[in-house]
Design a protein around this motif. Structure first.
Motif, short mmCIF file in Angstrom:
data_model
loop_
_atom_site.label_atom_id
_atom_site.label_comp_id
_atom_site.label_asym_id
_atom_site.label_seq_id
_atom_site.Cartn_x
_atom_site.Cartn_y
_atom_site.Cartn_z
N ASN A 1 38.72 34.52 39.23
CA ASN A 1 38.54 35.74 40.03
C ASN A 1 37.42 36.58 39.44
O ASN A 1 37.39 36.83 38.23
CB ASN A 1 39.83 36.56 40.06
N GLU B 1 36.94 39.68 39.65
CA GLU B 1 37.42 40.95 39.09
C GLU B 1 37.93 40.80 37.66
O GLU B 1 38.03 41.78 36.93
CB GLU B 1 38.50 41.54 39.98
N ASN B 2 38.23 39.56 37.23
CA ASN B 2 38.75 39.34 35.88
C ASN B 2 37.66 39.01 34.86
O ASN B 2 37.95 38.83 33.68
CB ASN B 2 39.77 38.21 35.89
#
Length: 138
Positions: free
Chosen positions: A82, A84-85
């Motif tokens: 992901n 966002e990670n």
């Protein structure tokens, strides 16, 4: 005598861990390397039984060099991360990885994970874990 031996082993383990962390530039000793932005002519893939088993990167003399990377250490599985990670500052170019390998190959190979980003969509990076098996300075 046992206490002295344990203290000595503990100091060695701590120094190896610190050295590996200093090598990677990230706390988790993980490199995310963008190879999807390299021109197709500079990359070659070996595919066996539907899995990418080897990735070769050929960089011209004006850049740094060439490298070979084996993917079977993680069973050549494609992974999705992901976006966002992953901190965008943790994503490096192949040239940056090559400079780090030239400086401290042993620690990177032994203590760090290297993921080549081979594609992305809106929410995820598609990556594969690799291990250097040969690189040459041209």
């Amino acid at each position: 005598m046992k206490t002295l031996t344990l203290i000595f082993l503990y100091i060695i383990l701590i120094s190896i861990k610190v050295q590996a962390q200093e090598t990677s530039g990230t706390f988790n000793n993980i490199f995310y390397v963008r190879i999807d932005t390299l021109p197709s002519a500079l990359k070659n893939f070996k595919i066996e039984d539907g899995k990418i088993t080897f990735i070769g990167i050929l960089i011209n003399k004006d850049s740094l060099g060439s490298g070979g990377f084996h993917t079977m250490y993680n069973n050549a599985n494609l992974l999705g991360f992901n976006k966002e990670n992953i901190n965008p500052h943790d994503i490096i170019s192949y040239n940056q990885l090559y400079k780090k390998l030239a400086k401290n190959a042993y620690n990177i190979i032994m203590f760090c994970k290297i993921y080549f980003i081979i594609g992305e969509d809106r929410f995820k990076y598609m990556a594969i874990q690799v291990r250097p098996v040969g690189y040459l300075q041209e």
